[in-house]
Design a protein around this motif. Structure first.
Motif, PDB file in Angstrom:
ATOM      1  N   ALA A 402       6.980  -6.425  -0.176  1.00 47.05           N
ATOM      2  CA  ALA A 402       8.236  -6.160   0.538  1.00 47.05           C
ATOM      3  C   ALA A 402       9.420  -6.785  -0.193  1.00 47.05           C
ATOM      4  O   ALA A 402      10.491  -6.179  -0.295  1.00 47.05           O
ATOM      5  CB  ALA A 402       8.147  -6.702   1.963  1.00 47.05           C
ATOM      6  N   THR A 403       9.230  -8.005  -0.698  1.00 47.68           N
ATOM      7  CA  THR A 403      10.314  -8.693  -1.422  1.00 47.68           C
ATOM      8  C   THR A 403      10.769  -7.879  -2.625  1.00 47.68           C
ATOM      9  O   THR A 403      11.978  -7.674  -2.839  1.00 47.68           O
ATOM     10  CB  THR A 403       9.831 -10.086  -1.889  1.00 47.68           C
ATOM     11  N   LEU A 404       9.810  -7.391  -3.400  1.00 50.44           N
ATOM     12  CA  LEU A 404      10.165  -6.618  -4.595  1.00 50.44           C
ATOM     13  C   LEU A 404      10.808  -5.289  -4.219  1.00 50.44           C
ATOM     14  O   LEU A 404      11.746  -4.833  -4.886  1.00 50.44           O
ATOM     15  CB  LEU A 404       8.918  -6.387  -5.446  1.00 50.44           C
ATOM     16  N   LYS A 405      10.369  -4.681  -3.136  1.00 47.86           N
ATOM     17  CA  LYS A 405      10.965  -3.403  -2.723  1.00 47.86           C
ATOM     18  C   LYS A 405      12.391  -3.596  -2.204  1.00 47.86           C
ATOM     19  O   LYS A 405      13.240  -2.727  -2.386  1.00 47.86           O
ATOM     20  CB  LYS A 405      10.080  -2.724  -1.676  1.00 47.86           C
ATOM     21  N   ILE A 406      12.660  -4.726  -1.581  1.00 48.70           N
ATOM     22  CA  ILE A 406      14.033  -5.029  -1.163  1.00 48.70           C
ATOM     23  C   ILE A 406      14.898  -5.289  -2.391  1.00 48.70           C
ATOM     24  O   ILE A 406      16.022  -4.795  -2.504  1.00 48.70           O
ATOM     25  CB  ILE A 406      14.056  -6.234  -0.197  1.00 48.70           C
ATOM     26  N   PRO A 419       8.239  -4.671   9.993  1.00 43.17           N
ATOM     27  CA  PRO A 419       7.869  -3.465   9.242  1.00 43.17           C
ATOM     28  C   PRO A 419       7.193  -2.376  10.071  1.00 43.17           C
ATOM     29  O   PRO A 419       6.009  -2.063   9.900  1.00 43.17           O
ATOM     30  CB  PRO A 419       6.913  -4.020   8.187  1.00 43.17           C
ATOM     31  N   ILE A 420       7.949  -1.738  10.971  1.00 41.52           N
ATOM     32  CA  ILE A 420       7.352  -0.705  11.824  1.00 41.52           C
ATOM     33  C   ILE A 420       7.915   0.689  11.533  1.00 41.52           C
ATOM     34  O   ILE A 420       7.559   1.644  12.212  1.00 41.52           O
ATOM     35  CB  ILE A 420       7.545  -1.042  13.319  1.00 41.52           C
ATOM     36  N   GLN A 421       8.790   0.805  10.517  1.00 43.90           N
ATOM     37  CA  GLN A 421       9.350   2.106  10.153  1.00 43.90           C
ATOM     38  C   GLN A 421       8.543   2.721   9.010  1.00 43.90           C
ATOM     39  O   GLN A 421       8.091   2.025   8.105  1.00 43.90           O
ATOM     40  CB  GLN A 421      10.819   1.951   9.744  1.00 43.90           C
ATOM     41  N   LYS A 422       8.408   4.053   9.023  1.00 48.44           N
ATOM     42  CA  LYS A 422       7.595   4.752   8.022  1.00 48.44           C
ATOM     43  C   LYS A 422       8.028   4.428   6.604  1.00 48.44           C
ATOM     44  O   LYS A 422       7.190   4.245   5.716  1.00 48.44           O
ATOM     45  CB  LYS A 422       7.679   6.265   8.239  1.00 48.44           C
ATOM     46  N   GLU A 423       9.346   4.380   6.370  1.00 48.60           N
ATOM     47  CA  GLU A 423       9.827   4.164   4.999  1.00 48.60           C
ATOM     48  C   GLU A 423       9.481   2.765   4.489  1.00 48.60           C
ATOM     49  O   GLU A 423       9.508   2.514   3.284  1.00 48.60           O
ATOM     50  CB  GLU A 423      11.339   4.390   4.904  1.00 48.60           C
ATOM     51  N   ILE A 424       9.139   1.866   5.417  1.00 47.88           N
ATOM     52  CA  ILE A 424       8.716   0.518   5.024  1.00 47.88           C
ATOM     53  C   ILE A 424       7.196   0.445   4.902  1.00 47.88           C
ATOM     54  O   ILE A 424       6.657   0.050   3.872  1.00 47.88           O
ATOM     55  CB  ILE A 424       9.226  -0.541   6.027  1.00 47.88           C
TER      56      ILE A 424
END
Length: 456
Positions: A402-406, A419-424
């Motif tokens: 998640a850190t790298l994707k942010i 993190p409950i959204q599909k794009e996440i």
């Protein structure tokens, strides 16, 4: 280079740091590990060319601010109560941040300002909470997209010892914070929904109301209820669900034996014991039993709790040395829970080559085109050793991904979030699969029964 600051070099940080180090060249990363123990930070840094270890006391305001100001993104692996100090600095210096912990009211209060500054404060992105959210929403959203209506959601997670390292009668060793194990379930009754009815299990009954689970290739487990399952009703959009239950997994027989400690009062954490430092383990056990001029501690305990001498529970108690007159507690002003933790750590600490195991089990009951169906999804992750544990892997990897994707602007929706959204959850779950964190799904007959096996 892009700078990632990791604050806290505890048990779950090893896999997290390794992930960043492995990608440091391709992703142009420099990792700074800050911990109050410089030796612990250096151990994780492991002389890696793109990693720096620093001594960092988060209560040293100027040092904390300087470290955060110099970073591009901040990962807080501190105990949950300390995240807010980091979060306020991140807000001041316009830095996004990631934590594995539950969103506290203080953290949630920052949401408006975080959104204004277009920052991402990602929380609950470890294993539980974290992988549980993502894997649950992956199936729930899929059912809804097909036109299905959710009827039941049950979710269970356990940090356990792997079968090859299971060397005690309790089939359990500590894989995470021992204190959390000792005081689990205290504070309020477990609340959940069962077939449309609100159910409550008070603490003194918690470990006698269990549900059994079967995991392919790993056998039978049991689960006791978590404190509040109902808060997930809104989070997961399950307003009309009939059954909503979350629990903690143990091997069969653990809960019945653990209940002995609950009934004796050994898990209490709201008062201290006089002269606890000089008490022996036997003295501690005896302090919860009635006085007798003739009966032994063993006999009193068996009579009080109606434990037969050939009961396997008795063997479990003896194995823990709770009747030993020579072992001293050595903790001044200790609560019963603190003493019990000390006794258990003698026997349940992972050895250097021991492997731990994370087990997660979801049940999804739903109605589609007039037919009731159920999907069971299971995940088992086994660790490598005492350092690179399954717990560190399942907590650290989601945080790192998640850190790298942010940092790469793949996740951009601002705010304090989980993190409950599909794009996440979709890309994170896909990457977790490449590390062997995989859910196996199985369709089965919809049951919809409560813990007692009957409707109502």
């Amino acid at each position: 280079m892009r700078k990632i600051l990791v604050i806290g070099a505890g048990k779950s940080t090893a896999v997290l740091v390794t992930y960043f180090q492995d990608k440091s060249v391709s992703e142009n990363l420099h990792i700074t590990i800050g911990d109050i123990s410089i030796d612990q930070a250096k151990e994780l840094a492991a002389n890696h060319s793109n990693t720096t270890a620093i001594a960092l006391d988060i209560f040293n305001k100027s040092a904390r601010e300087e470290a955060i100001k110099d970073a591009d993104i901040v990962v807080s692996m501190l105990p949950a109560r300390f995240h807010i100090e980091v979060a306020r600095d991140c807000l001041q210096f316009n830095k996004s941040m990631v934590t594995a912990s539950y969103v506290s009211p203080e953290m949630q209060a920052l949401d408006g300002e975080v959104k204004k500054k277009k920052l991402v404060f990602m929380n609950e992105i470890g294993v539980d909470p974290g992988i549980d959210h993502m894997s649950a929403m992956h199936v729930i959203d899929r059912i809804r997209d097909q036109g299905g209506k959710m009827l039941l959601f049950e979710s269970f997670t356990g940090g356990l010892v792997a079968p090859e390292s299971d060397t005690n009668l309790w089939n359990y060793k500590f894989t995470w914070n021992p204190r959390n194990v000792v005081v689990a379930g205290q504070g309020s009754a477990a609340e959940f929904l069962q077939e449309g009815a609100y159910k409550y299990i008070p603490y003194h009954k918690l470990f006698r109301r269990t549900e059994f689970l079967e995991v392919e290739n790993y056998g039978r487990f049991e689960a006791y209820a978590n404190r509040n399952s109902l808060k997930y009703q809104k989070i997961y959009g399950l307003d009309d669900v009939l059954t909503l239950y979350r629990g903690t997994i143990r091997r069969v027989g653990f809960s019945k034996a653990w209940n002995i400690f609950v009934q004796l009062g050994m898990t209490a954490d709201d008062y201290t014991l006089t002269n606890s430092e000089d008490m022996s383990y036997r003295d501690f056990t005896n302090s919860f039993l009635a006085y007798s001029p003739s009966d032994s501690v063993e006999l009193k305990l068996r009579h009080y709790l109606k434990i037969d001498q050939d009961d396997s529970i008795w063997d479990k108690l003896v194995e823990l040395d709770i009747f030993n007159p020579n072992k001293k507690i050595g903790i001044p002003n200790a609560t019963p829970a603190m003493v019990l933790q000390k006794i258990l750590m003698d026997k349940w600490t992972l050895n250097e080559d021991d492997k731990d195991m994370i087990v997660m089990y979801h049940k999804f009951g739903y109605e589609l085109e007039g037919e009731r169906k159920q999907i069971d999804a299971t995940m088992v992750c086994v660790g490598q050793n005492q350092k690179y544990t399954a717990m560190a892997k399942t907590v650290g990897l989601p945080v790192a991904i998640a850190t790298l994707k942010i940092l790469n602007k793949d996740i951009t929706t601002p705010g304090v979030q989980i993190p409950i959204q599909k794009e996440i959850y979709t890309p994170i779950l896909e990457e977790l699969e490449t590390y062997g964190i995989i859910f196996k799904e199985k369709e089965r007959e919809y049951l919809g029964y409560n813990l007692d096996g009957v409707k109502g």
